[in-house]
Design an enzyme around this catalytic site. Sequence first.
Site, PDB file in Angstrom:
ATOM      1  N   THR A  10      34.851  62.516  53.354  1.00 15.04           N
ATOM      2  CA  THR A  10      35.758  61.814  54.284  1.00 15.04           C
ATOM      3  C   THR A  10      34.963  60.788  55.100  1.00 15.04           C
ATOM      4  O   THR A  10      35.211  60.566  56.273  1.00 15.04           O
ATOM      5  CB  THR A  10      36.448  62.814  55.232  1.00 15.04           C
ATOM      6  OG1 THR A  10      35.444  63.681  55.784  1.00 15.04           O
ATOM      7  CG2 THR A  10      37.505  63.628  54.526  1.00 15.04           C
ATOM      8  N   TYR A  13      33.346  54.953  53.371  1.00 10.51           N
ATOM      9  CA  TYR A  13      33.782  54.267  52.151  1.00 10.51           C
ATOM     10  C   TYR A  13      34.904  55.031  51.447  1.00 10.51           C
ATOM     11  O   TYR A  13      35.865  54.429  50.969  1.00 10.51           O
ATOM     12  CB  TYR A  13      32.600  54.045  51.206  1.00 10.51           C
ATOM     13  CG  TYR A  13      32.871  52.900  50.252  1.00 10.51           C
ATOM     14  CD1 TYR A  13      33.243  51.649  50.742  1.00 10.51           C
ATOM     15  CD2 TYR A  13      32.793  53.059  48.883  1.00 10.51           C
ATOM     16  CE1 TYR A  13      33.522  50.592  49.882  1.00 10.51           C
ATOM     17  CE2 TYR A  13      33.069  52.006  48.018  1.00 10.51           C
ATOM     18  CZ  TYR A  13      33.431  50.781  48.524  1.00 10.51           C
ATOM     19  OH  TYR A  13      33.714  49.734  47.680  1.00 10.51           O
ATOM     20  N   LYS A 107      25.470  54.205  46.248  1.00 10.70           N
ATOM     21  CA  LYS A 107      24.554  53.128  45.859  1.00 10.70           C
ATOM     22  C   LYS A 107      23.133  53.664  45.978  1.00 10.70           C
ATOM     23  O   LYS A 107      22.547  53.662  47.058  1.00 10.70           O
ATOM     24  CB  LYS A 107      24.770  51.909  46.754  1.00 10.70           C
ATOM     25  CG  LYS A 107      26.146  51.265  46.531  1.00 10.70           C
ATOM     26  CD  LYS A 107      26.409  50.101  47.463  1.00 10.70           C
ATOM     27  CE  LYS A 107      27.733  49.419  47.113  1.00 10.70           C
ATOM     28  NZ  LYS A 107      28.119  48.390  48.075  1.00 10.70           N
ATOM     29  N   ALA A 143      32.971  48.982  54.669  1.00 10.69           N
ATOM     30  CA  ALA A 143      34.149  49.847  54.712  1.00 10.69           C
ATOM     31  C   ALA A 143      35.158  49.439  55.796  1.00 10.69           C
ATOM     32  O   ALA A 143      36.363  49.424  55.548  1.00 10.69           O
ATOM     33  CB  ALA A 143      33.701  51.295  54.918  1.00 10.69           C
ATOM     34  N   LYS A 194      19.527  46.394  46.605  1.00 13.79           N
ATOM     35  CA  LYS A 194      19.898  45.423  47.656  1.00 13.79           C
ATOM     36  C   LYS A 194      19.785  46.069  49.038  1.00 13.79           C
ATOM     37  O   LYS A 194      19.560  45.393  50.038  1.00 13.79           O
ATOM     38  CB  LYS A 194      21.274  44.812  47.403  1.00 13.79           C
ATOM     39  CG  LYS A 194      22.461  45.782  47.405  1.00 13.79           C
ATOM     40  CD  LYS A 194      23.073  46.036  48.758  1.00 13.79           C
ATOM     41  CE  LYS A 194      24.043  47.192  48.738  1.00 13.79           C
ATOM     42  NZ  LYS A 194      24.567  47.572  50.048  1.00 13.79           N
ATOM     43  N   ASP A 247      26.725  41.515  47.007  1.00 10.81           N
ATOM     44  CA  ASP A 247      26.362  42.621  47.897  1.00 10.81           C
ATOM     45  C   ASP A 247      25.020  42.361  48.580  1.00 10.81           C
ATOM     46  O   ASP A 247      24.788  42.795  49.717  1.00 10.81           O
ATOM     47  CB  ASP A 247      26.325  43.931  47.101  1.00 10.81           C
ATOM     48  CG  ASP A 247      26.776  45.116  47.941  1.00 10.81           C
ATOM     49  OD1 ASP A 247      27.125  44.909  49.117  1.00 10.81           O
ATOM     50  OD2 ASP A 247      26.770  46.245  47.430  1.00 10.81           O
TER      51      ASP A 247
HETATM   52  N1  LIG Z   1      30.160  52.232  54.139  1.00 15.39           N
HETATM   53  C1  LIG Z   1      30.243  51.195  53.318  1.00 15.39           C
HETATM   54  O1  LIG Z   1      30.584  50.078  53.738  1.00 15.39           O
HETATM   55  C2  LIG Z   1      29.933  51.354  51.878  1.00 15.39           C
HETATM   56  C3  LIG Z   1      29.249  52.474  51.382  1.00 15.39           C
HETATM   57  N2  LIG Z   1      28.982  52.576  50.053  1.00 15.39           N
HETATM   58  C4  LIG Z   1      28.220  53.695  49.526  1.00 15.39           C
HETATM   59  O2  LIG Z   1      29.043  54.837  49.535  1.00 15.39           O
HETATM   60  C5  LIG Z   1      28.237  56.017  49.704  1.00 15.39           C
HETATM   61  C6  LIG Z   1      28.817  56.819  50.859  1.00 15.39           C
HETATM   62  O3  LIG Z   1      28.637  56.001  52.013  1.00 15.39           O
HETATM   63  P1  LIG Z   1      29.529  56.084  53.301  1.00 15.39           P
HETATM   64  O4  LIG Z   1      30.924  56.489  53.007  1.00 15.39           O
HETATM   65  O5  LIG Z   1      29.343  54.825  54.014  1.00 15.39           O
HETATM   66  O6  LIG Z   1      28.739  57.249  54.049  1.00 15.39           O
HETATM   67  P2  LIG Z   1      29.213  58.053  55.321  1.00 15.39           P
HETATM   68  O7  LIG Z   1      27.984  58.576  55.943  1.00 15.39           O
HETATM   69  O8  LIG Z   1      30.172  57.266  56.097  1.00 15.39           O
HETATM   70  O9  LIG Z   1      30.031  59.247  54.670  1.00 15.39           O
HETATM   71  C7  LIG Z   1      29.518  60.146  53.763  1.00 15.39           C
HETATM   72  C8  LIG Z   1      30.460  61.323  53.776  1.00 15.39           C
HETATM   73  O10 LIG Z   1      30.034  62.258  52.793  1.00 15.39           O
HETATM   74  C9  LIG Z   1      30.087  63.525  53.404  1.00 15.39           C
HETATM   75  N3  LIG Z   1      29.250  64.475  52.712  1.00 15.39           N
HETATM   76  C10 LIG Z   1      27.904  64.544  52.670  1.00 15.39           C
HETATM   77  N4  LIG Z   1      27.537  65.600  51.949  1.00 15.39           N
HETATM   78  C11 LIG Z   1      28.671  66.190  51.502  1.00 15.39           C
HETATM   79  C12 LIG Z   1      28.976  67.328  50.729  1.00 15.39           C
HETATM   80  N5  LIG Z   1      27.986  68.075  50.217  1.00 15.39           N
HETATM   81  N6  LIG Z   1      30.279  67.643  50.491  1.00 15.39           N
HETATM   82  C13 LIG Z   1      31.282  66.883  50.998  1.00 15.39           C
HETATM   83  N7  LIG Z   1      31.066  65.811  51.754  1.00 15.39           N
HETATM   84  C14 LIG Z   1      29.784  65.484  52.000  1.00 15.39           C
HETATM   85  C15 LIG Z   1      29.627  63.286  54.813  1.00 15.39           C
HETATM   86  O11 LIG Z   1      29.940  64.377  55.629  1.00 15.39           O
HETATM   87  P3  LIG Z   1      29.023  64.648  56.947  1.00 15.39           P
HETATM   88  O12 LIG Z   1      29.263  63.506  57.855  1.00 15.39           O
HETATM   89  O13 LIG Z   1      29.535  65.947  57.449  1.00 15.39           O
HETATM   90  O14 LIG Z   1      27.604  64.724  56.445  1.00 15.39           O
HETATM   91  C16 LIG Z   1      30.430  62.030  55.136  1.00 15.39           C
HETATM   92  O15 LIG Z   1      31.742  62.338  55.506  1.00 15.39           O
HETATM   93  C17 LIG Z   1      26.800  55.517  49.981  1.00 15.39           C
HETATM   94  O16 LIG Z   1      26.042  55.608  48.818  1.00 15.39           O
HETATM   95  C18 LIG Z   1      26.998  54.068  50.361  1.00 15.39           C
HETATM   96  O17 LIG Z   1      25.895  53.265  50.039  1.00 15.39           O
HETATM   97  C19 LIG Z   1      29.438  51.666  49.185  1.00 15.39           C
HETATM   98  C20 LIG Z   1      30.127  50.552  49.609  1.00 15.39           C
HETATM   99  C21 LIG Z   1      30.361  50.298  50.990  1.00 15.39           C
HETATM  100  O1  LIG Z   2      27.047  48.663  50.616  1.00 17.99           O
HETATM  101  C1  LIG Z   2      27.583  48.270  51.617  1.00 17.99           C
HETATM  102  C2  LIG Z   2      28.459  47.094  51.631  1.00 17.99           C
HETATM  103  O2  LIG Z   2      28.759  46.646  50.361  1.00 17.99           O
HETATM  104  C3  LIG Z   2      27.343  48.955  52.905  1.00 17.99           C
HETATM  105  O3  LIG Z   2      26.089  48.625  53.341  1.00 17.99           O
HETATM  106  P1  LIG Z   2      25.337  49.559  54.385  1.00 17.99           P
HETATM  107  O4  LIG Z   2      25.170  50.899  53.726  1.00 17.99           O
HETATM  108  O5  LIG Z   2      24.037  48.861  54.649  1.00 17.99           O
HETATM  109  O6  LIG Z   2      26.200  49.632  55.613  1.00 17.99           O
END
Ligand SMILES: NC(=O)C1=CN([C@@H]2O[C@H](COP(=O)(O)OP(=O)(O)OC[C@H]3O[C@@H](n4cnc5c(N)ncnc54)[C@H](OP(=O)(O)O)[C@@H]3O)[C@@H](O)[C@H]2O)C=CC1
Ligand SMILES: O=C(CO)COP(=O)(O)O
Length: 336
Positions: A10, A13, A107, A143, A194, A247
């Site tokens: 949750t 992204y 990523k 996101a 990146k 990106d």
């Molecule tokens: N944010 C962005 O703009 C973008 C992110 N991404 C990629 O997406 C991936 C996720 O990033 P992002 O959403 O930003 O990260 P966040 O830190 O916002 O969210 C990660 C989520 O995963 C949860 N989580 C971690 N471990 C577990 C588990 N074992 N079971 C269930 N849930 C778990 C975390 O929970 P908790 O907080 O409790 O640890 C948290 O809610 C990364 O690799 C990122 O590079 C890609 C594009 C854009």
């Molecule tokens: O991958 C991302 C945007 O495309 C998010 O970048 P950050 O993880 O650096 O916030």
Amino acid sequence: MKKQITIIGTGAYGTCLANVLADNGHDVVMYGIMEQQVDDIQIRHQNATFFGDLKINKNIKATTDLSAALAKTEILILGVPTKALKPVIQQIIALLNHKVIVVNTAKGLEEESLGLLSTLVKKEFAQSNLLETYAAIYGPSIASEVANRKPTGVMMVSDDLKVSRELAKIFRNEYFAVEPWDDLAGCEIAAALKNSIAIGAGILDGMEIGDNARASLITVGVQEMYAIAKTFNAKIESFLNFAGLGDLILTATSPKSRNYSLGKLIAVENNPKQTLENHKLTVEGVNATKIAYNMCIELNISSEIFKNLYEILFNYKRPIILVNNFLRTKEEKTND
Ligand SMILES: NC(=O)C1=CN([C@@H]2O[C@H](COP(=O)(O)OP(=O)(O)OC[C@H]3O[C@@H](n4cnc5c(N)ncnc54)[C@H](OP(=O)(O)O)[C@@H]3O)[C@@H](O)[C@H]2O)C=CC1
Ligand SMILES: O=C(CO)COP(=O)(O)O
């Protein structure tokens, strides 16, 4: 046609993709481990941890019960960071009883084998016969902007262009453009590396080195990224599209990027060990730097950026070493 979609995690992204997919009329359920975030989504139709009081699509469901979240799923979106992928997949396999399409959003790269996440995920699923198709989504997509329905272009990547096309249709809408593509290796390496270059750009900006320097670092950075990717038979076109150039530009220039922001903080505080110890957000570029550095050694690739970033992030050298060294081109080193 309406799809049953489950999003694991949750986080930022996962939540913005849930919004895109619910806007497109699909049935979306999110699985999370944080009760407070799950309640926020399920009851208040928001995810305040990441998006303040922004309302998300009210049809998105959320649960802490993984088994219930998986019961009807056709498409499983992995919305957790790289380090959580393996344990999460193992939990999923233990509970799943039918085949699914997996779409990864993480990523990163695999540390143990210095390899691709697609290889890791496929390997984890191999014995179970539960994986119908593997795909991943990459491109410049902060996101919070996607959650605010700002125009965004990304790529849906799998080994099979036909499959990528079908999946792209499910995600695509008037604010979320999704281009199908078939170069998993190129896009995965671009997406992971990146983040390291963004930390480097943040360091330069934190030291106020200038716009010329940032542009030069991005240029040398993409060359180093592509040098690694070529050894995986990556296509140059991946680097000229959303997953690569798009990106890289976004993450290496936007204060909304966590990787860029961490780099900036490292430069301003000038004490990498302390900055890294105090930093709690998801910043994929730190580990990606270690993997890229080791890949360069293994593949005999010359790399000033990954090498100097590694020294800063893992041996806690002062950030100035990046400024001093990143423009030392191959030509110059040959003449040393
Ligand atoms: N944010 C962005 O703009 C973008 C992110 N991404 C990629 O997406 C991936 C996720 O990033 P992002 O959403 O930003 O990260 P966040 O830190 O916002 O969210 C990660 C989520 O995963 C949860 N989580 C971690 N471990 C577990 C588990 N074992 N079971 C269930 N849930 C778990 C975390 O929970 P908790 O907080 O409790 O640890 C948290 O809610 C990364 O690799 C990122 O590079 C890609 C594009 C854009
Ligand atoms: O991958 C991302 C945007 O495309 C998010 O970048 P950050 O993880 O650096 O916030």
